[in-house]
Each structure stands twice: as structure tokens, then as C-alpha cells.
Design a protein around this motif. Sequence first.
Motif, PDB file in Angstrom:
ATOM      1  N   ARG A  98       0.808  -1.221   0.000  1.00 49.69           N
ATOM      2  CA  ARG A  98       0.000   0.000   0.000  1.00 49.69           C
ATOM      3  C   ARG A  98       0.842   1.273   0.000  1.00 49.69           C
ATOM      4  NH1 ARG A  98      -5.235   0.398   1.918  1.00 49.69           N
ATOM      5  NH2 ARG A  98      -4.817   2.639   1.721  1.00 49.69           N
ATOM      6  N   THR A  99       2.100   1.193   0.402  1.00 49.28           N
ATOM      7  CA  THR A  99       2.919   2.400   0.501  1.00 49.28           C
ATOM      8  C   THR A  99       3.901   2.543  -0.657  1.00 49.28           C
ATOM      9  OG1 THR A  99       4.478   1.207   1.938  1.00 49.28           O
ATOM     10  CG2 THR A  99       2.746   2.498   3.012  1.00 49.28           C
ATOM     11  N   ARG A 100       3.612   1.870  -1.748  1.00 52.48           N
ATOM     12  CA  ARG A 100       4.455   2.055  -2.928  1.00 52.48           C
ATOM     13  C   ARG A 100       4.243   3.455  -3.495  1.00 52.48           C
ATOM     14  NH1 ARG A 100       2.165  -2.344  -6.643  1.00 52.48           N
ATOM     15  NH2 ARG A 100       0.302  -1.457  -5.649  1.00 52.48           N
ATOM     16  N   GLY A 101       5.224   3.958  -4.151  1.00 49.26           N
ATOM     17  CA  GLY A 101       5.092   5.252  -4.801  1.00 49.26           C
ATOM     18  C   GLY A 101       4.968   6.400  -3.820  1.00 49.26           C
ATOM     19  N   GLY A 102       3.977   7.251  -4.050  1.00 49.80           N
ATOM     20  CA  GLY A 102       3.827   8.469  -3.254  1.00 49.80           C
ATOM     21  C   GLY A 102       3.428   8.236  -1.816  1.00 49.80           C
ATOM     22  N   ALA A 103       2.913   7.058  -1.490  1.00 54.36           N
ATOM     23  CA  ALA A 103       2.464   6.790  -0.120  1.00 54.36           C
ATOM     24  C   ALA A 103       3.562   6.187   0.741  1.00 54.36           C
ATOM     25  CB  ALA A 103       1.245   5.864  -0.134  1.00 54.36           C
ATOM     26  N   ILE A 104       4.789   6.162   0.224  1.00 51.95           N
ATOM     27  CA  ILE A 104       5.866   5.516   0.968  1.00 51.95           C
ATOM     28  C   ILE A 104       6.128   6.189   2.309  1.00 51.95           C
ATOM     29  CG2 ILE A 104       7.753   6.899  -0.002  1.00 51.95           C
ATOM     30  CD1 ILE A 104       9.355   4.248  -0.175  1.00 51.95           C
TER      31      ILE A 104
END
Length: 278
Positions: A98-104
Amino acid sequence: MIGIGPFSIQAVVVAVAVFLAWVATRSVARMLPNMPRKPAGGLLLDAVFWGFLAARIGYIAQWWQEYSAAPMSMIKISDGGFAWWLGIPAAFAFVWWRTRGGAIILRRPAAAGIIVGVVAWVMANSALSLMLRSAPPMPDLQLATVDQRPVSLSSYSGRPVVVNLWASWCPPCRREMPAFEQAQAEFPDVAFVMINQGETAAQAQSFLEAEGLQLNDVLLDPSSQAMQTLQSRGLPTTLFFDAQGRQVDSHMGEITMPSLKDKISRRFSLSLDAGAKQ
């Protein structure tokens, strides 16, 4: 038996661990710059949900033969059937996904929260294990068989004993009886002592005959002294004693066949593992 109100201590421990994980997630998020706390806490709760789901599915797969024989028992999560070795990695995997990309930015607080929750859960269970080992030994209760012969509970010492407190008016008690009948056939080295609470010999015998149950050790306790001595907070209650008479586990409420066999294989002699997996 330890508990809070109608909830078992195991359920309370899990609830507290989840709460601490949520608090830790929000605390870490508060310390980081430009970190939204609510999304971090929400991510943690989502991870907990998927972790629980994976743990339940893993447990069902582990005991598939037993669950397939009674499919409705799959939804009876009160039996405590969870494969935590699968659920915890699944929670971490969900957070990573869920935290791939911009939500890391949410990954660190959610992962920290899971770690705090797991540590709290492990420490609480270790403390409970120590408390259980210091519990009083199996009591020397004076009971009677259905044909009115006196018998002492201590006469079963020297081998593992599973004590079940039940009554014929108790629906969960009635539903779990076939599991004990099957278990006594699969684990001949374990004594399954079914102590009826507060009923007459005629009432107990009538129920057993009507259900066609063949249980080896059915005892009568008309005054329900076993509930008081063993500190049972309701029926049914199942307690597990090792060959030395030490209580090694307990279960309040209806127990399913997979959970019963799992507790026997984990809490008693390793020589029982093969029989528990049949």
C-alpha cells in the motif's frame, strides 16, 4: 481461568496489542515532518485486518481435513484458530504494497506500529504462560459416574487430561460433544473427562443416549463444585492438564475439532503429534 467479563484473556491481549500498535503508529507519524496521522492509523488498522484474515486462512489450511468435515466451523473464530506465523508477515506485506510510490511516507509509522503490537503480544503471552505454570494443580474433586460410582478426579493423574465442564441445557456444550468423542478415539493416551454440571444422572444419561454419544469418562457434579474450584466463568469450559497435573491451557466457550487437536498436539507430549494430524 483469567478473563475480563465475557472475553477470554487471549482476546483481551490481542485487543490491547492492536490498540498499542495504533497508538505507536500515530505517535511515530506525529514525530515525522508533514506526516498525516489519520492515514497512518488507518493503514495500520487495514494491515491488522488483512493480517488476521491471512492468519485465519492459514490456520484453516493447516487443519483442512478437520474443517472440511464441518465447514461452518471455519467462521467460528472464537476457537482461537489463527496462524500468526503467516498473519504477521501478511500485515507487513500489505503495508509495503500500500505504501508504494507516493504513499511511501506512511510505511515507517505503520511498520513501527506493527512491531510494537507484535512485541506487546509476545510479552503478554509470555507473562500468561508463566502465570499458567504457577496455577494450582488439577484438584482432587470427588465426583461420580453416571451409574453413581464414586470417583476422584485425581485418579486420572499420570497421563494428559482434558477436562470439559458441560450441561445438557447448554447449546455450545451439545455442539462440541462429537469433537470430544472423535478426539478420545484419536488420542487414546489422553483422558477426556466430561464433568456434567448441576444435573442428575438421569438427565445426563438421557442426553448421551439421545445423541448417540459414546464417551468413556462422563462424571457427575450435581453441586457444580468443579466450576467453583476451577474458576470457570461459564459453560462450556475446557482445561488441559499435563501428566504431572499442571494446567497447561484452557478454553472458554465452544471448542472446534481443529482447535482441540491443535491444543493437544502443542501442549502435550510430542508423541501425540502423529495422532493429532490423522
